[in-house]
Write an enzyme that holds these catalytic residues in place. Structure first.
Site, PDB file in Angstrom:
ATOM      1  N   ARG A 164      -0.789  -8.342  13.646  1.00  0.00           N
ATOM      2  CA  ARG A 164      -1.408  -7.439  12.676  1.00  0.00           C
ATOM      3  C   ARG A 164      -2.041  -8.206  11.516  1.00  0.00           C
ATOM      4  O   ARG A 164      -3.114  -7.855  11.052  1.00  0.00           O
ATOM      5  CB  ARG A 164      -0.364  -6.440  12.146  1.00  0.00           C
ATOM      6  CG  ARG A 164      -0.211  -5.259  13.085  1.00  0.00           C
ATOM      7  CD  ARG A 164       1.191  -4.730  13.114  1.00  0.00           C
ATOM      8  NE  ARG A 164       1.628  -4.206  11.841  1.00  0.00           N
ATOM      9  CZ  ARG A 164       2.923  -4.115  11.487  1.00  0.00           C
ATOM     10  NH1 ARG A 164       3.847  -4.529  12.317  1.00  0.00           N
ATOM     11  NH2 ARG A 164       3.245  -3.608  10.359  1.00  0.00           N
TER      12      ARG A 164
ATOM     13  N   LYS B  94       0.842  -1.213   0.000  1.00  0.00           N
ATOM     14  CA  LYS B  94       0.000   0.000   0.000  1.00  0.00           C
ATOM     15  C   LYS B  94       0.871   1.255   0.000  1.00  0.00           C
ATOM     16  O   LYS B  94       0.651   2.181  -0.768  1.00  0.00           O
ATOM     17  CB  LYS B  94      -0.894   0.055   1.255  1.00  0.00           C
ATOM     18  CG  LYS B  94      -1.957  -1.008   1.309  1.00  0.00           C
ATOM     19  CD  LYS B  94      -2.881  -0.792   2.497  1.00  0.00           C
ATOM     20  CE  LYS B  94      -2.201  -0.928   3.831  1.00  0.00           C
ATOM     21  NZ  LYS B  94      -2.158  -2.196   4.460  1.00  0.00           N
TER      22      LYS B  94
ATOM     23  N   ARG C   9      -9.967   0.357   9.088  1.00  0.00           N
ATOM     24  CA  ARG C   9      -9.428  -0.958   9.437  1.00  0.00           C
ATOM     25  C   ARG C   9     -10.520  -1.922   9.894  1.00  0.00           C
ATOM     26  O   ARG C   9     -10.276  -3.101  10.022  1.00  0.00           O
ATOM     27  CB  ARG C   9      -8.440  -0.840  10.601  1.00  0.00           C
ATOM     28  CG  ARG C   9      -7.037  -0.362  10.277  1.00  0.00           C
ATOM     29  CD  ARG C   9      -6.178  -1.374   9.608  1.00  0.00           C
ATOM     30  NE  ARG C   9      -4.849  -1.608  10.155  1.00  0.00           N
ATOM     31  CZ  ARG C   9      -3.768  -0.890   9.907  1.00  0.00           C
ATOM     32  NH1 ARG C   9      -3.817   0.191   9.199  1.00  0.00           N
ATOM     33  NH2 ARG C   9      -2.607  -1.260  10.400  1.00  0.00           N
TER      34      ARG C   9
ATOM     35  N   ARG D 171      11.275  -4.099   5.583  1.00  0.00           N
ATOM     36  CA  ARG D 171      10.872  -2.701   5.497  1.00  0.00           C
ATOM     37  C   ARG D 171      11.725  -1.787   6.375  1.00  0.00           C
ATOM     38  O   ARG D 171      12.010  -2.080   7.520  1.00  0.00           O
ATOM     39  CB  ARG D 171       9.415  -2.613   5.947  1.00  0.00           C
ATOM     40  CG  ARG D 171       8.848  -1.223   5.876  1.00  0.00           C
ATOM     41  CD  ARG D 171       7.378  -1.256   5.748  1.00  0.00           C
ATOM     42  NE  ARG D 171       6.703  -1.755   6.937  1.00  0.00           N
ATOM     43  CZ  ARG D 171       5.402  -1.974   6.982  1.00  0.00           C
ATOM     44  NH1 ARG D 171       4.657  -1.776   5.935  1.00  0.00           N
ATOM     45  NH2 ARG D 171       4.852  -2.410   8.097  1.00  0.00           N
TER      46      ARG D 171
ATOM     47  N   ARG E  52      10.712  -0.189  12.107  1.00  0.00           N
ATOM     48  CA  ARG E  52       9.664   0.195  13.062  1.00  0.00           C
ATOM     49  C   ARG E  52       9.612  -0.744  14.262  1.00  0.00           C
ATOM     50  O   ARG E  52       9.846  -1.932  14.123  1.00  0.00           O
ATOM     51  CB  ARG E  52       8.311   0.184  12.356  1.00  0.00           C
ATOM     52  CG  ARG E  52       8.104   1.430  11.523  1.00  0.00           C
ATOM     53  CD  ARG E  52       6.924   1.326  10.622  1.00  0.00           C
ATOM     54  NE  ARG E  52       5.825   0.554  11.170  1.00  0.00           N
ATOM     55  CZ  ARG E  52       4.712   0.299  10.494  1.00  0.00           C
ATOM     56  NH1 ARG E  52       4.566   0.739   9.274  1.00  0.00           N
ATOM     57  NH2 ARG E  52       3.755  -0.407  11.040  1.00  0.00           N
TER      58      ARG E  52
END
Ligand code: AMP
Length: 219
Positions: free
Chosen positions: A174, A14, A89, A128, A163
């Site tokens: 998640r 995304k 969400r 990431r 992160r």
């Protein structure tokens, strides 16, 4: 330009797609995770709650999220179209968002559901890296998204970091939350007639498919 909601499991791309649409067309990108991360450093009680939920990979409470969302899309830079990444969400957020759009006299635009095989999710998330300064996202396992210099942002030379919620445990939480509470939104938006499904394996092909959808919508 149409408003866009990007709907997909974490790691589906995304953020990368939003970045491309931003640089090519000037779309304003709103990453709800980023909006919340920015709000967790002001020393308030609210900041404490956000940090607690984010670090566990759990959805931040409804009132806090909706308040920040409404504030963000009311800003003048959102007048010509924005991309929502990571919001809504769950169904409660989707219904509350419809009401906000109505209050602000904005259009829902299009919903793009990015699809990827489940085995790619963990590779994408664990590679990431995010720029501490400008928020740009990289992936150290992908040639197309690697920074030119290790650990440094190509655009602003800020430091890249992993992160705190990109740990294996938080990622699992998640992904599980996504399939349980976010995936039902696919039917919600299908029924409204605004949903488009786009495979997200190769970024160039994804961008091409999305451009076609946005082009058709803007005609
Ligand atoms: P993301 O950057 O989209 O992976 O989101 C990171 C974290 O921010 C999530 O695990 C949640 O804790 C929080 N978050 C992001 N978007 C939302 C949302 N729409 N509602 C509640 N919490 C959210």
């Amino acid at each position: 330009m149409k408003n866009v909601i990007l709907l997909a499991v974490q790691g589906a791309g995304k953020g990368s797609l939003a970045q491309v649409l931003k640089s090519k067309y000037g779309y304003v990108n709103i990453s709800m995770g980023e909006v919340l991360r920015n709000a967790r450093n002001d020393g308030s009680k609210r900041a404490e709650i956000i940090a607690e939920y984010q670090d566990k990979g759990m959805l931040v409470p409804f009132e806090i999220t909706m308040e920040l969302m409404k504030e963000r899309i009311s800003q003048p830079d959102c007048e010509n179209g924005y991309i929502l990444d990571g919001f809504p969400r769950d169904l409660a957020q989707a219904e509350a968002y419809d009401k906000i759009l109505n209050d602000l006299q904005k259009d829902i635009g299009v919903v793009i559901h990015l699809t990827i095989p489940e085995e790619l999710i963990y590779e994408r998330i664990s590679g990431r890296r995010t720029c501490r300064n400008c928020g740009k996202v990289y992936n150290i396992y992908s040639e197309k998204f690697m920074p030119k210099e290790e650990g440094i942002c190509d655009d602003c030379h800020g430091e890249l970091y992993q992160r705190s919620d990109d740990t294996e445990e938080a990622i699992q939480k998640r992904v599980e939350t996504y399939f349980r509470v976010t995936a039902p939104l696919i039917d919600y938006y299908k029924e409204k007639g605004v949903l488009h499904e786009v495979p997200s394996i190769d970024i160039d092909e994804t961008v091409e498919a999305v451009e076609k959808i946005l082009g058709d919508q803007n005609d």
